[in-house]
Design a protein around this motif. Sequence first.
Motif, PDB file in Angstrom:
ATOM      1  N   THR A 261     124.920  24.258 -38.649  1.00 58.74           N
ATOM      2  CA  THR A 261     124.270  25.552 -38.755  1.00 58.74           C
ATOM      3  C   THR A 261     123.717  25.585 -37.050  1.00 58.74           C
ATOM      4  OG1 THR A 261     122.556  25.242 -40.376  1.00 58.74           O
ATOM      5  CG2 THR A 261     121.796  27.223 -38.523  1.00 58.74           C
ATOM      6  N   ILE A 262     124.061  24.498 -36.452  1.00 57.69           N
ATOM      7  CA  ILE A 262     123.518  24.851 -34.513  1.00 57.69           C
ATOM      8  C   ILE A 262     124.244  24.784 -34.505  1.00 57.69           C
ATOM      9  CG2 ILE A 262     123.431  22.678 -33.512  1.00 57.69           C
ATOM     10  CD1 ILE A 262     121.054  21.525 -34.495  1.00 57.69           C
ATOM     11  N   TYR A 263     125.762  23.879 -33.943  1.00 55.16           N
ATOM     12  CA  TYR A 263     127.455  23.890 -33.737  1.00 55.16           C
ATOM     13  C   TYR A 263     127.092  25.460 -33.702  1.00 55.16           C
ATOM     14  CZ  TYR A 263     126.377  19.463 -32.089  1.00 55.16           C
ATOM     15  OH  TYR A 263     126.150  18.453 -31.025  1.00 55.16           O
ATOM     16  N   THR A 264     127.377  26.195 -35.263  1.00 57.95           N
ATOM     17  CA  THR A 264     128.050  27.243 -35.699  1.00 57.95           C
ATOM     18  C   THR A 264     126.815  28.667 -34.790  1.00 57.95           C
ATOM     19  OG1 THR A 264     128.028  26.723 -37.707  1.00 57.95           O
ATOM     20  CG2 THR A 264     128.057  29.439 -36.863  1.00 57.95           C
ATOM     21  N   THR A 265     126.017  28.078 -34.287  1.00 58.81           N
ATOM     22  CA  THR A 265     124.675  28.706 -33.403  1.00 58.81           C
ATOM     23  C   THR A 265     125.609  29.202 -32.322  1.00 58.81           C
ATOM     24  OG1 THR A 265     122.727  28.961 -35.480  1.00 58.81           O
ATOM     25  CG2 THR A 265     122.382  29.585 -32.847  1.00 58.81           C
ATOM     26  N   ILE A 266     124.964  28.014 -31.931  1.00 62.57           N
ATOM     27  CA  ILE A 266     125.651  28.102 -30.054  1.00 62.57           C
ATOM     28  C   ILE A 266     127.482  28.249 -30.179  1.00 62.57           C
ATOM     29  CG2 ILE A 266     126.546  26.009 -28.671  1.00 62.57           C
ATOM     30  CD1 ILE A 266     125.150  23.547 -30.234  1.00 62.57           C
ATOM     31  N   PHE A 267     128.476  28.529 -30.556  1.00 62.20           N
ATOM     32  CA  PHE A 267     129.258  28.687 -30.100  1.00 62.20           C
ATOM     33  C   PHE A 267     129.573  29.749 -30.775  1.00 62.20           C
ATOM     34  CE2 PHE A 267     130.957  24.378 -31.181  1.00 62.20           C
ATOM     35  CZ  PHE A 267     130.797  23.420 -29.985  1.00 62.20           C
ATOM     36  N   PHE A 268     129.091  30.432 -31.418  1.00 63.84           N
ATOM     37  CA  PHE A 268     129.538  32.302 -31.961  1.00 63.84           C
ATOM     38  C   PHE A 268     128.496  32.640 -31.075  1.00 63.84           C
ATOM     39  CE2 PHE A 268     132.469  29.771 -34.294  1.00 63.84           C
ATOM     40  CZ  PHE A 268     133.310  30.829 -34.601  1.00 63.84           C
ATOM     41  N   LEU A 269     126.732  33.127 -31.353  1.00 65.01           N
ATOM     42  CA  LEU A 269     125.918  33.581 -30.937  1.00 65.01           C
ATOM     43  C   LEU A 269     126.407  34.537 -29.840  1.00 65.01           C
ATOM     44  CD1 LEU A 269     123.104  34.412 -31.495  1.00 65.01           C
ATOM     45  CD2 LEU A 269     122.881  32.479 -29.938  1.00 65.01           C
ATOM     46  N   PRO A 270     127.124  33.584 -28.230  1.00 63.91           N
ATOM     47  CA  PRO A 270     127.169  34.278 -27.089  1.00 63.91           C
ATOM     48  C   PRO A 270     128.037  35.498 -28.439  1.00 63.91           C
ATOM     49  CG  PRO A 270     127.593  32.115 -26.241  1.00 63.91           C
ATOM     50  CD  PRO A 270     126.890  32.411 -28.246  1.00 63.91           C
ATOM     51  N   ILE A 272     128.080  37.160 -30.634  1.00 59.67           N
ATOM     52  CA  ILE A 272     128.204  38.180 -31.408  1.00 59.67           C
ATOM     53  C   ILE A 272     126.990  38.634 -30.870  1.00 59.67           C
ATOM     54  CG2 ILE A 272     125.578  38.489 -32.939  1.00 59.67           C
ATOM     55  CD1 ILE A 272     127.298  35.737 -34.499  1.00 59.67           C
ATOM     56  N   ILE A 273     126.004  38.234 -29.555  1.00 57.95           N
ATOM     57  CA  ILE A 273     125.347  38.931 -28.590  1.00 57.95           C
ATOM     58  C   ILE A 273     126.547  40.676 -27.861  1.00 57.95           C
ATOM     59  CG2 ILE A 273     124.381  38.997 -26.604  1.00 57.95           C
ATOM     60  CD1 ILE A 273     123.064  36.786 -27.971  1.00 57.95           C
ATOM     61  N   GLY A 274     127.315  39.859 -27.548  1.00 58.35           N
ATOM     62  CA  GLY A 274     128.601  40.569 -26.741  1.00 58.35           C
ATOM     63  C   GLY A 274     128.766  41.470 -27.239  1.00 58.35           C
ATOM     64  N   LYS A 275     129.226  41.736 -28.127  1.00 62.32           N
ATOM     65  CA  LYS A 275     129.815  42.636 -29.415  1.00 62.32           C
ATOM     66  C   LYS A 275     128.721  43.809 -30.216  1.00 62.32           C
ATOM     67  CE  LYS A 275     134.117  39.970 -31.313  1.00 62.32           C
ATOM     68  NZ  LYS A 275     134.891  39.500 -32.335  1.00 62.32           N
ATOM     69  N   SER A 276     127.342  42.922 -29.669  1.00 57.90           N
ATOM     70  CA  SER A 276     126.651  44.393 -29.895  1.00 57.90           C
ATOM     71  C   SER A 276     126.086  45.267 -29.131  1.00 57.90           C
ATOM     72  CB  SER A 276     125.259  43.481 -30.361  1.00 57.90           C
ATOM     73  OG  SER A 276     124.324  42.687 -29.564  1.00 57.90           O
ATOM     74  N   GLY A 277     126.297  45.443 -27.726  1.00 55.24           N
ATOM     75  CA  GLY A 277     126.321  46.013 -26.702  1.00 55.24           C
ATOM     76  C   GLY A 277     127.376  45.898 -25.341  1.00 55.24           C
ATOM     77  N   HIS A 278     126.920  46.586 -24.926  1.00 52.60           N
ATOM     78  CA  HIS A 278     127.621  46.731 -22.963  1.00 52.60           C
ATOM     79  C   HIS A 278     127.068  45.355 -22.200  1.00 52.60           C
ATOM     80  CE1 HIS A 278     130.627  49.160 -24.757  1.00 52.60           C
ATOM     81  NE2 HIS A 278     129.634  50.222 -24.972  1.00 52.60           N
ATOM     82  N   PHE A 279     127.012  44.341 -22.305  1.00 54.26           N
ATOM     83  CA  PHE A 279     126.146  43.488 -21.701  1.00 54.26           C
ATOM     84  C   PHE A 279     127.010  43.075 -20.745  1.00 54.26           C
ATOM     85  CE2 PHE A 279     123.783  42.946 -25.720  1.00 54.26           C
ATOM     86  CZ  PHE A 279     122.388  43.801 -24.906  1.00 54.26           C
ATOM     87  N   PRO A 281     128.394  39.004 -18.609  1.00 56.08           N
ATOM     88  CA  PRO A 281     127.866  37.830 -18.497  1.00 56.08           C
ATOM     89  C   PRO A 281     127.075  37.293 -19.070  1.00 56.08           C
ATOM     90  CG  PRO A 281     130.412  38.729 -17.077  1.00 56.08           C
ATOM     91  CD  PRO A 281     129.190  39.756 -16.898  1.00 56.08           C
ATOM     92  N   PHE A 282     126.263  37.098 -17.875  1.00 56.63           N
ATOM     93  CA  PHE A 282     124.913  36.538 -16.878  1.00 56.63           C
ATOM     94  C   PHE A 282     124.056  37.250 -17.895  1.00 56.63           C
ATOM     95  CE2 PHE A 282     120.731  37.156 -14.232  1.00 56.63           C
ATOM     96  CZ  PHE A 282     120.584  35.681 -14.067  1.00 56.63           C
ATOM     97  N   ALA A 283     124.209  38.196 -18.643  1.00 53.13           N
ATOM     98  CA  ALA A 283     123.460  39.240 -19.319  1.00 53.13           C
ATOM     99  C   ALA A 283     122.943  38.625 -20.427  1.00 53.13           C
ATOM    100  CB  ALA A 283     123.010  41.016 -19.611  1.00 53.13           C
ATOM    101  N   ILE A 284     124.180  38.307 -21.328  1.00 48.98           N
ATOM    102  CA  ILE A 284     124.427  37.788 -22.285  1.00 48.98           C
ATOM    103  C   ILE A 284     124.079  36.551 -22.563  1.00 48.98           C
ATOM    104  CG2 ILE A 284     126.659  36.896 -24.172  1.00 48.98           C
ATOM    105  CD1 ILE A 284     127.854  38.984 -23.223  1.00 48.98           C
ATOM    106  N   GLY A 285     124.727  35.307 -20.773  1.00 48.48           N
ATOM    107  CA  GLY A 285     123.618  34.429 -21.165  1.00 48.48           C
ATOM    108  C   GLY A 285     122.263  33.944 -21.227  1.00 48.48           C
ATOM    109  N   LEU A 286     121.627  35.000 -20.591  1.00 47.08           N
ATOM    110  CA  LEU A 286     119.970  35.232 -20.665  1.00 47.08           C
ATOM    111  C   LEU A 286     119.025  36.206 -21.757  1.00 47.08           C
ATOM    112  CD1 LEU A 286     119.561  37.080 -17.796  1.00 47.08           C
ATOM    113  CD2 LEU A 286     118.967  34.856 -17.679  1.00 47.08           C
TER     114      LEU A 286
END
Length: 442
Positions: A261-270, A272-279, A281-286
């Motif tokens: 769970t931990i590493y799937t979240t770490i490696f894929f959350l950015p 997933i967030i990037g594909k959900s809107g027009h962000f 790189p800095f906003a995705i990081g936040l």
Amino acid sequence: MSTHNAPTQQSSLNKLLIRKLMPLLVIVYVISFLDRTNIALAKASMGIDLGMSSAAYGLGAGLFFLTYALFEIPSNLVMHKVGARFWITRIMITWGLLSIGMAFVRGETSFYVMRLLLGAAEAGLFPGVMLYLTYWFGREERARATGYFLLGVCIANIVGGPLGGALLELDGALGFHGWQWLFVIEGLPAVLLAYVVWKVLPDRPTKASWLPRAEAEALEKRLAAEQDSRSGGRSAHSFRTCLRDRQVWLAIFVYFCHQLTIYTTIFFLPGIIGKSGHFSPFAIGLLSATPWLAAAVGAATLPRFASDSVKSRRILVGGLVVMASGLLIAAYSTPAIGLLGVSLSASMFFVVQSIIFTFPSSRLSGSALAGGLGLVNSCGLLGGFVGPTVMGLIEQSTGRAMNGLVALAVALVIAAVCSLRLRHGAEERQTTVGTAAAREAV
């Protein structure tokens, strides 16, 4: 030391140890996690520049854990012999240089090779620190100290998101890609901090200049007596002891599901967030940092309540169930609610992890303790290979990375059920003695 003043003096000593040891160890772990996970933010631009697919990225992310797991036990056994100061310094220098070298990969093959080398270089850091803490803290305080140490992961992901996003926006400066700047700038601190570790970190209490000699010797004697009591009449010093202990293998399985769970979240959350809107790189990081704020709160507050075997088990089971619930919320909701679900799951990440290691460490001593902690971490961290690899395949085949979260939730529920059977060494011996006495009474 009078009986009346003993608890107060012990509490004061524990506070001193935490104040003197934990800040440096936390900073070391912060840098470690930045260097092993910064490819999460580099994924999109690195993939475009090098022509790598999601499956190739997932495999490369996971390969780190193969060599990391392979060298965990040897690394911990070496640290047990040569001391923490020298060995942690060596680990930091090699992983820092290799992390900088990640900036010069040219395709999938060199990406795979560098991730394998990075895993081998960093192997032994986490179980080494878990072993190191047994030199300073008794069982009741160790979960709390471990919780503080794991704050490093939270800090790394809170700071790493915005920092990595800002570094990616250096794209084109001096002819370097943004992801190359990311690897170079985040790799340098490991090499520099290695000198501080060499100069400051004491191998054990009697080597600490800031601890009175008599107090240091008394602490070492008390902890040695506690370790000897773990054997319960058995030889708990040989590494073969942990290989025969079913409780150790049960802890490994639970930890494996946790690490999925931990590493799937770490490696894929950015991503997933990037594909959900027009962000940007800095906003995705936040936004990627949000779950780690929740993880930091959990790590700083809850492990201290795991003061005995029963409480430890209850918190462990409850934490795994909460993690599963958060992933299910994320899988079946809108992006905004999904991020809250991931945050709920993350709030238990390091509560669970800090408690898992108290079970095998309560049963072993000597080289068995060093090798056993390495065994738990190395086998458990295979979840760091399996999770990202499977998620990469799922994302590529279905076009939706969220589909893998349901499978992770099922694994966590199974781990929660298995955790009901975990026992600390002292509790198991008390149960055995009680059962024997009951039989004699009959």
